[in-house]
Design an enzyme around this catalytic site. Structure first.
Site, PDB file in Angstrom:
ATOM      1  N   SER A  28       0.962  -1.221  -0.017  1.00  0.00           N
ATOM      2  CA  SER A  28       0.071   0.088   0.099  1.00  0.00           C
ATOM      3  C   SER A  28       0.771   1.210   0.024  1.00  0.00           C
ATOM      4  O   SER A  28       1.547   1.523  -0.800  1.00  0.00           O
ATOM      5  CB  SER A  28      -0.888  -0.091   1.273  1.00  0.00           C
ATOM      6  OG  SER A  28      -2.138   0.922   0.963  1.00  0.00           O
ATOM      7  N   ASP A  64      -8.119  -6.656  -5.117  1.00  0.00           N
ATOM      8  CA  ASP A  64      -8.064  -5.357  -4.170  1.00  0.00           C
ATOM      9  C   ASP A  64      -8.609  -4.339  -5.107  1.00  0.00           C
ATOM     10  O   ASP A  64      -8.456  -4.186  -6.072  1.00  0.00           O
ATOM     11  CB  ASP A  64      -6.420  -5.151  -4.213  1.00  0.00           C
ATOM     12  CG  ASP A  64      -6.169  -3.785  -3.446  1.00  0.00           C
ATOM     13  OD1 ASP A  64      -6.892  -3.440  -2.778  1.00  0.00           O
ATOM     14  OD2 ASP A  64      -4.945  -3.309  -3.495  1.00  0.00           O
ATOM     15  N   HIS A  92      -6.035  -6.678  -1.000  1.00  0.00           N
ATOM     16  CA  HIS A  92      -5.016  -6.001  -0.773  1.00  0.00           C
ATOM     17  C   HIS A  92      -3.860  -6.377   0.098  1.00  0.00           C
ATOM     18  O   HIS A  92      -2.576  -6.169  -0.139  1.00  0.00           O
ATOM     19  CB  HIS A  92      -5.237  -4.574   0.078  1.00  0.00           C
ATOM     20  CG  HIS A  92      -4.518  -3.350   0.173  1.00  0.00           C
ATOM     21  ND1 HIS A  92      -4.216  -2.760  -0.946  1.00  0.00           N
ATOM     22  CD2 HIS A  92      -4.135  -2.840   1.255  1.00  0.00           C
ATOM     23  CE1 HIS A  92      -3.386  -1.967  -0.880  1.00  0.00           C
ATOM     24  NE2 HIS A  92      -3.441  -1.690   0.588  1.00  0.00           N
TER      25      HIS A  92
END
Ligand SMILES: Nc1ncnc2c1ncn2[C@@H]1O[C@H](COP(=O)(O)OP(=O)(O)OP(=O)(O)O)[C@@H](O)[C@H]1O
Length: 675
Positions: A384, A596, A654
């Site tokens: 991220s 994601d 994610h």
């Protein structure tokens, strides 16, 4: 007289600098002569020293010229600027250089009045220059409203006309070099600084990057290299705060024997926590650094205990820990995340450049404490926002590896927020393709994305951050709450967050200072990573075991500030850094979970396709191959070309490490084989 004095004094260059101070109505010698100061001991902006010295030397040599024209043989200088920038020091250097004594007087002296001032200014000892310090404290601009402020009243008994008289009135000395200094030029009366009274005005500013380098070299001399100086200056500049040369000097004095310490302690108020898992015997095992996203989530807590470390939150062994493949080090960064903390809010980082410098400082400390890892393969892995940070960290490692000297093998960017607008722009089509939007809603979402794009194109970064927040709110509403981390899930009902049923939407005591959009983004992306069980575990069991966390530090207690500090940097892309890494022969691995949403694979492919690295053509025509694991014959795809690889991970959202453990471990082992 001035000319003779200069010639005479230059011939006695070794004698000390005589200082006079005003005592009542006369000048008194103050102590024994001080050592003379060389001009280059005060570091100024390029060209400034020679400009001032040339001017004064020309004046000293022009006595005849003045006499012939009947112009009073006097010159006035005004040095202005913030405190500690070398104004007074430079005047003493000039006096040393020219061989004069100095007469120092402060106009904030309460015993001084107009008569005394007049007398003193006109009866300086021979061969001396006069320094009037803090002239703003005494005689200020009559139009300045501050002058009616009681704090400025009664500071001196010198009046404006008294000072003007003393400078150029009838009884004044024929020959004179007068220097005035002030921190507040804007408060001075224009009559005082008009030509004739002040002939030369010079601004003394805080340290520029170039000045920092020069000061570093001047201070450490043979003890440091030019690279050290550049590195120091770059780090200091990345703090984006004004630093006076006096502050720098104080910093150097603290570490006077060790320039490296001066570099690594540049941010004394920032404390970085890391947690290392090391397997014995080492057998030259590689080392993986893990950087969590957020920004503000914790690597040592969330990444370690809820994603890939050897133990889970219940203290049980994780079936597929990354420790099987490599030693692991979790760094809580940006500073303020997890157990890292700042002592002063000015020490939070505000952008990835600063974060990169902090990580470099961490690396220097880590590899000094653990030199055994210098030769072992070192990789950065992340998730991220950690991707943005990792790309920058990789760049500074490559740039500084002549000093760092580590075996850096590459950076792996997992579901990384490298190009925010590519994600914002792709959410519509991704959600539409997965039935989360109908045509009308797609149009709505794309219109909002176009609005954000405009703001980014205009580099209105904070507004773009708000726009991104609004975009998330819109998608939340129209989809009925799709999870940002796995489109097969609803809102906060993800597996990875099952321990966090009781989501605290209420504002905590620090949170309420955040702008509303930022607060909602924080609640969505960082707060869940500090669930109650994790916080309890870190703040009790781990804290006790470690015994090094100060009681004032609460695990994640500063995470909201860490997040909000990035307000102006969230939407700034740094895929050009990835391009730079590829062009500089650094291994770059990109991996993405196909479920994601926040960093969807479509968006990742968009920025990858924009890279300009020469291998792009080869990459585009390379064949993508599938890979399988024990449980899943079709686990994903991989494509490699040169120093670049892209991993498409199926069934992962994610949190790839958590969602698809087998695929992750397989990918790691392949990365080690192929880089
Ligand atoms: N540009 C510089 N280069 C090297 N040292 C400096 C510089 N500026 C300040 N210093 C050091 O910092 C200390 C304070 O400097 P100085 O008193 O000359 O600053 P100043 O600008 O006159 O401050 P103020 O406005 O508060 O009077 C001195 O020890 C000086 O050597």
């Amino acid at each position: 007289m001035v000319e003779d004095a200069a010639t005479e004094a230059l011939s006695k260059i070794d004698t000390g600098l005589v200082v006079y101070k005003a005592l009542g109505p006369e000048w008194r010698r103050s102590g024994v002569p001080r050592p003379k100061r060389r001009l280059d001991s005060v570091v100024l902006k390029e060209g400034m020293t020679s400009r001032i010295v040339d001017d004064i030397e020309e004046f000293v040599a022009s006595r005849k010229w003045y006499e012939e024209r009947g112009v009073p043989y006097r010159r006035g200088y005004l040095f202005y600027g913030p405190p500690g920038t070398g104004k007074s020091s430079f005047i003493t250097c000039l006096a040393s250089h020219l061989g004069y004594s100095v007469c120092i007087m402060s106009l904030s002296d309460r015993l001084l009045d107009d008569d005394r001032l007049n007398l003193l200014l006109n009866t300086p000892p021979q061969n001396s220059i006069i320094i009037l310090e803090d002239i703003d404290a005494a005689v200020t601009n009559r139009e300045d409203p501050k002058n009616s402020d009681p704090i400025y009243q009664g500071m001196t008994r010198v009046t404006m006309s008294g000072l003007l008289n003393a400078i150029d009135g009838v009884g004044c000395a024929e020959e004179r070099l007068l220097f005035m200094t002030t921190n507040h030029v804007e408060r001075l009366d224009s009559a005082l600084i008009r030509p004739g009274r002040v002939d030369v005005k010079e601004y003394f500013g805080n340290a520029t990057q170039e000045m920092m380098e020069n000061m570093f070299i001047r201070f450490y001399g043979d003890n440091c290299s030019a690279d050290d100086a550049v590195e120091f200056a770059r780090q200091a500049a990345s703090l984006e705060v004004e630093i006076s040369p006096a502050t720098l000097q104080g910093h150097f004095l603290l570490y006077k024997k060790d320039p490296r310490l001066a570099i690594s302690h540049i941010r004394d108020n920032a404390n970085t926590f890391w947690w290392l898992y090391s397997v014995q015997p080492s057998n030259n095992r590689p080392l993986f650094l893990w950087l969590q996203g957020g920004p503000g989530s914790s690597s040592s807590g969330y990444g370690n205990l809820e994603e890939l470390g050897p133990k889970d939150l219940d203290g049980k062994d994780r079936a597929s820990t990354w420790l099987q493949v490599a030693d692991l080090v979790f760094v809580d960064n940006p500073v303020g995340a997890g157990f890292s903390y700042v002592d002063d809010s000015s020490a939070y980082t505000k952008n990835v450049t600063q974060i990169g410098q902090d990580l470099l400082a961490w690396a220097r400390a880590f590899f000094t404490v653990h030199p055994e890892y210098r030769t072992r393969p070192f990789y950065i892995f992340c998730e991220s926002y950690g991707g943005k940070m990792s790309a920058e960290f990789a760049r500074v490692i490559v740039q500084n590896n002549n000093i760092l000297r580590i075996n850096f093998k590459g950076v792996a960017l997992g579901d990384s927020w490298i190009s925010p607008m590519d994600y914002v722009n792709s959410w519509g089509q991704y959600l539409y393709a997965n039935s989360y939007l109908d045509d009308i809603q797609l149009k709505q979402v794309n219109a909002q994305a176009a609005h954000c794009q405009k703001l980014v194109d205009n580099q209105q970064w904070s507004q773009a951050t708000n726009c991104w927040g609004d975009m998330e709110d819109l998608i939340g509403t129209v989809t009925g709450g799709v999870s940002w981390y796995n489109i097969l899930k609803y809102g906060d009902q993800d597996d990875w967050s099952k321990k966090r049923r009781k989501r605290e939407i209420d504002l905590d005591k620090d949170n309420h200072v955040l702008p509303e959009t930022i607060q909602r983004l924080y609640n969505r992306h960082v707060k869940p990573m500090y669930d109650v069980d994790l916080n309890d575990y870190m703040d009790t069991v781990v804290r006790q075991k470690l015994g090094i966390i100060p009681p004032k530090v609460k695990f994640g207690g500063q995470s909201n500030q860490v997040f909000s500090m990035q307000y102006g940097d969230f939407m700034v892309p740094n895929y050009d850094t990835v391009d730079w890494l590829l062009k500089n022969q650094t291994n770059v691995i990109v991996y993405n979970g196909n479920l994601d949403l926040i960093c969807d694979t479509i968006g990742t492919e968009m920025w990858v396709n924009r890279l300009t690295w020469t291998g792009m053509q080869g990459w585009n025509t390379s064949t993508r191959t599938r890979f399988g694991t024990k449980s899943f014959p079709l686990a994903g795809y991989v494509k490699r070309y040169g120093n670049f690889q892209f991993w498409w991970i199926l069934r992962a959202g994610h949190m790839v490490a958590h969602d698809t453990e087998e695929s992750s471990i397989y990918m790691l082992s392949q990365i080690l084989k192929t880089t």
